[in-house]
Design an enzyme around this catalytic site. Structure first.
Site, mmCIF file in Angstrom:
data_model
loop_
_atom_site.group_PDB
_atom_site.id
_atom_site.type_symbol
_atom_site.label_atom_id
_atom_site.label_comp_id
_atom_site.label_asym_id
_atom_site.label_seq_id
_atom_site.Cartn_x
_atom_site.Cartn_y
_atom_site.Cartn_z
ATOM 1 N N LYS A 83 0.845 -1.208 0.000
ATOM 2 C CA LYS A 83 0.000 0.000 0.000
ATOM 3 C C LYS A 83 0.878 1.256 0.000
ATOM 4 C CE LYS A 83 -3.828 -2.361 2.317
ATOM 5 N NZ LYS A 83 -4.536 -2.692 3.564
ATOM 6 N N GLN B 21 -4.306 -1.541 10.039
ATOM 7 C CA GLN B 21 -4.284 -2.856 9.403
ATOM 8 C C GLN B 21 -4.816 -3.924 10.363
ATOM 9 O OE1 GLN B 21 -3.597 -3.329 6.197
ATOM 10 N NE2 GLN B 21 -3.807 -5.544 6.241
ATOM 11 N N ASP C 258 -10.807 2.950 4.778
ATOM 12 C CA ASP C 258 -11.141 1.522 4.727
ATOM 13 C C ASP C 258 -12.649 1.300 4.706
ATOM 14 O OD1 ASP C 258 -9.185 -0.454 4.545
ATOM 15 O OD2 ASP C 258 -8.552 -0.215 6.634
#
Ligand code: GUN
Length: 295
Positions: free
Chosen positions: A52, A96, A119
């Site tokens: 990412k 994450q 997200d």
């Protein structure tokens, strides 16, 4: 059979975003800034987060990786989240998953500012998604929808069977595919570990989305001729003969299922790269929204 080439489409999307970033720079504007918080040293998470951050650099975004030790307390992580919420330079960020067991994941995700939640995991954003309001759609389901859109795969009126009810993939993709729009208007069956006889359902499916994480789960005798197959599984299988000591495989018995499918996503190179592209897309959206809020 046509391969839904996530690598190719994700590169197209990244190029489109890079053009927009270059224009922002030309206008002397601030470029989007994505931060990623990683707690601990889970191998797969390190790979994903690294990927990412690298993608950000390639397309001209700013990026910050905050790598915290495995024994970070919940309180310290919540403080980090609070700092990111209050940092005007950060447009969007992710924490994450999975987090270490001693940290309450729900508490952390609830603490993320919904306007920076690229997200799309915050209940506010998930709720807006379910109500077809403008929001951040989680990158994996967003990526699947974008892949279907760009290949013009018609799912309207078709029967889609989703395997797995995770908050990140199964549940949101089942909502998105049933919504009005293009792609959309599918009739969706959401299956899970308590479903009796999944095979009888997948055999009726025009579209199968497998988000289970079990290698070789979906076999050729479970799908009908001409079905669209979306494989969301990413499992590391140990293999000492490989340089990395493992290989990546999906949920689908690709060799045999691909012979029956009309469209299929490979693993790797299908849904995975799309997830990263859509996270970048969400970060660009976050930047634009912050800008117009301040204007
Ligand atoms: N873990 C697995 N997939 C994801 C994702 O899309 N976002 C975050 N934050 N964690 C994940």
């Amino acid at each position: 059979m046509e391969i839904l080439d996530g690598k190719k489409i994700s590169n197209q999307i990244k190029e489109e975003i890079a053009v927009e970033v270059a224009q922002m720079k030309e206008r002397g504007e601030k470029v989007p800034h994505l931060a990623a918080v990683l707690v601990g040293n889970d191998g797969a998470s390190l790979t994903y987060v690294g990927s990412k951050v690298r993608s950000c650099k390639k397309i001209g975004f700013e990026s910050t990786l905050i790598h915290l030790p495995e024994d970070t307390s919940e309180e310290a992580l919540l403080q980090q989240v609070h700092d990111l919420n209050n940092n005007p330079d950060i447009d969007g960020y992710i924490v994450q998953l999975p987090l270490p067991k001693h940290i309450d994941e729900e508490k952390v995700l609830m603490a993320v500012d919904a306007d920076k939640d690229v997200d799309g995991f915050h209940p506010t954003n998930f709720g807006k998604m379910a109500l077809e309001m403008e929001t951040f759609i989680s990158a994996t389901p967003f990526g699947i929808m974008e892949l279907l859109r760009r290949y013009n795969v018609d799912i309207s009126g078709k029967h889609a069977v989703v395997i797995g009810r995770s908050h990140i993939v199964g549940r949101p993709i089942s909502i998105l595919m049933s919504q009005k729009g293009k792609p959309g208007n599918a009739t969706v069956t959401l299956t899970h570990s308590r479903t009796t006889d999944i095979k009888s359902l997948t055999q009726q499916a025009d579209i199968v989305v497998s988000a289970l994480g079990v290698p070789n789960f979906l076999k050729a005798d479970m799908v009908k001729e001409g079905a669209v197959i979306i494989d969301v599984g990413i499992t590391r299988v140990s293999d000492e003969s490989r340089e990395k000591g493992y290989y990546i495989t999906g949920d689908v018995d690709y060799e045999n299922v691909s012979k029956k499918a009309s469209y299929i996503t490979p693993v790797p190179g299908g849904v995975g790269p799309m997830t990263i592209a859509m996270l970048l897309k969400n970060t660009l959206l976050a930047r634009e929204r912050h800008k117009s809020k301040r204007a």
